[in-house]
Design a protein around this motif. Structure first.
Motif, mmCIF file in Angstrom:
data_model
loop_
_atom_site.group_PDB
_atom_site.id
_atom_site.type_symbol
_atom_site.label_atom_id
_atom_site.label_comp_id
_atom_site.label_asym_id
_atom_site.label_seq_id
_atom_site.Cartn_x
_atom_site.Cartn_y
_atom_site.Cartn_z
ATOM 1 N N VAL A 150 -10.271 -94.162 6.846
ATOM 2 C CA VAL A 150 -11.224 -94.328 7.946
ATOM 3 C C VAL A 150 -12.371 -95.232 7.501
ATOM 4 O O VAL A 150 -12.883 -96.033 8.281
ATOM 5 N N ALA A 171 -9.633 -93.005 12.662
ATOM 6 C CA ALA A 171 -9.959 -91.578 12.749
ATOM 7 C C ALA A 171 -9.275 -90.947 13.956
ATOM 8 O O ALA A 171 -8.756 -89.822 13.883
ATOM 9 N N ALA A 180 -9.715 -86.146 8.846
ATOM 10 C CA ALA A 180 -10.689 -87.163 9.214
ATOM 11 C C ALA A 180 -12.104 -86.673 8.949
ATOM 12 O O ALA A 180 -12.965 -87.429 8.489
ATOM 13 N N THR A 184 -15.072 -88.210 6.497
ATOM 14 C CA THR A 184 -16.426 -88.490 6.967
ATOM 15 C C THR A 184 -17.455 -87.877 6.033
ATOM 16 O O THR A 184 -18.449 -88.520 5.657
#
Length: 487
Positions: A150, A171, A180, A184
């Motif tokens: 991502v 994502a 995902a 992050t």
């Protein structure tokens, strides 16, 4: 006295030898590394500068030679002044090369070796390029940067920082939401750990620009059958599952070496051109079966590419192996129409000329402000009734356009004009005959003739060949752009 003179002469000889061998420079020891360019070889790039910056042809040539010299300057500063060197870019508004240094005086011996010291200015920055690159590598390791990630970090030399780019569409495509979310969190922690050197931004996903045997007596981007080898800038037609055809553009010729694909030739184009195509119909040029419909491919910017093998040995011989000079892209322009391509005027009539590609550049070697060119085959049936309509809109003509690099991040961003059907087309530098990348898409979803404020995105050739080689590493093969005279 004689002994002293001999020792002095010996010292001078040693210093000269050390300089010639490429040792780090001290004051006044850097020899000139200027390269003169033949104006005829960079005609389209010169016209871009003349038309867009109002400069003379002599000034345009000087700027392109400055661009070429900057490559050697970048190499020397990385090697000798890595602790102080922060990167560089071209300021086309002022016609100057900007060199970022934590200690500007460290660059002076090198800048004095340039043809005109006034053409280069230094800008003091906080971080060296070595520091930024190390920070980028640390962040990359923490976020698991790669084709499926991502988050992808890149160095912004003009900002003197690392930018962590978020690919939101990746994502969304991830099946596991938790995975995902974990990426992050890792990305935020990685950025925070770099003491203000790293910022996070959202990367825009480019709009994908994809989409009878004619003989005009020369190699035309849409009709090049029996006119030499496959090259960048030719139309590739692909049949969709609904029975319609779409058009993309060939990028560069590749060759794999070793392992499971020794000496095999491939044609590079955009990966998204393969979407909605599972019918096994060969990819065509000008009504001729040339390539297999699928090869080794991926479709998530900047990993958006397809390496396509030839449909059979006969096609491979006709389009590549039986030819010489297998390292070309096609330059073509046409006067008239709503888009007369004023940046690269053709003169009295339409022409096509081959640009021979002698090298491939890494993303880090491509600087903001560099003048670059691209070739594409986006077209409308209004202008080319004998060819597949790629969705470009009436008045947009196939061929070569030149512009400049606006910035680099995980891709190459330019002000070149492009339309649906140009996808996969080659981005190259006339100044050093180098392959830079292939077109993925743009940000405006425009149709028809070029307008002000064009912005499109190219996948770096380095990113593509590296990923291709890693994907088939288990078979012991590697990929590279064909750059030798005979491929």
């Amino acid at each position: 006295m004689r002994r002293a003179r001999r020792l002095g002469a010996l010292a001078v000889s040693v210093l000269a030898a050390a300089t010639a061998l490429g040792s780090p420079a001290s004051a006044d020891t850097v020899q000139s590394f200027h390269t003169s360019l033949d104006p005829a070889s960079v005609r389209e790039s010169m016209r871009y500068l003349v038309e867009n910056y109002g400069v003379s042809e002599q000034e345009a040539l000087r700027r392109l030679e400055l661009q070429t010299d900057s490559r050697k300057l970048d190499e020397l500063l990385r090697r000798d002044r890595g602790a102080e060197y922060g990167g560089m870019w071209l300021d086309q508004d002022k016609g100057q090369l900007v060199v970022a240094m934590t200690k500007p005086s460290a660059a002076e011996p090198y800048l004095k070796a340039m043809p005109a010291r006034s053409a280069v200015r230094t800008q003091q920055v906080q971080h060296s390029l070595q520091q930024l690159t190390a920070a980028k590598d640390r962040v990359a390791a923490k976020v698991g940067a790669g084709p499926e990630a991502v988050y992808l970090p890149s160095v912004s030399e003009s900002e003197n920082r690392v930018v962590l780019w978020e690919r939101g569409w990746v994502a969304q495509e991830k099946a596991a939401v938790r995975a995902a979310a974990a990426e992050t969190n890792a990305a935020h922690q990685a950025a925070a750990a770099e003491s203000g050197m790293v910022v996070s931004r959202v990367l825009k996903n480019p709009n994908a620009l994809s989409t009878a045997n004619v003989d005009l007596g020369f190699c035309h981007p849409l009709y090049c059958t029996n006119y030499g080898p496959m090259r960048g800038g030719l139309r590739l037609d692909m049949k969709r599952d609904n029975g319609t055809w779409g058009g993309c553009t060939s990028g560069f010729n590749l060759r794999s070496t070793g392992g499971g694909f020794p000496g095999k030739g491939w044609v590079l184009t955009a990966g998204h051109c393969m979407r909605t195509k599972t019918n096994n119909t060969p990819t065509q040029h000008n009504g001729n079966d040339v390539l297999q419909q699928h090869g080794i491919e991926k479709s998530s910017y900047p990993y958006d590419y397809a390496a396509l093998p030839y449909v059979n040995d006969a096609a491979s011989t006709q389009w590549l192996e039986g030819q010489t000079g297998r390292n070309r892209v096609l330059k073509y322009c046409r006067n008239g129409g709503m888009d007369s391509n004023g940046d690269t005027p053709c003169g009295a009539q339409a022409t096509s000329v081959d640009e021979y590609i002698t090298s491939a550049r890494k993303l880090a070697d491509i600087k903001a402000g560099y003048v670059v060119c691209a070739s594409g085959t986006a077209s409308s049936a209004v202008n080319y009734p004998d060819s597949v309509d790629s969705g470009a809109g009436a008045g947009y003509l196939v061929g070569t356009r030149c512009g400049r690099v606006l910035s680099t991040d995980v891709g190459i961003n330019t002000d070149l004009c492009a339309r649906p059907g140009d996808s996969g087309g080659p981005l190259f530098s006339q100044a050093d005959h180098a392959a830079l990348g292939i077109l993925v898409g743009n940000q405006q979803s425009r149709s028809g003739p070029c307008q002000a404020g064009e912005l499109n995105n190219y996948a770096p050739i380095e990113t593509i060949t590296t990923d291709l080689s890693e994907r088939i590493a288990s078979q012991g093969s590697t990929f590279a752009v064909i750059t030798t005279p005979n491929g």
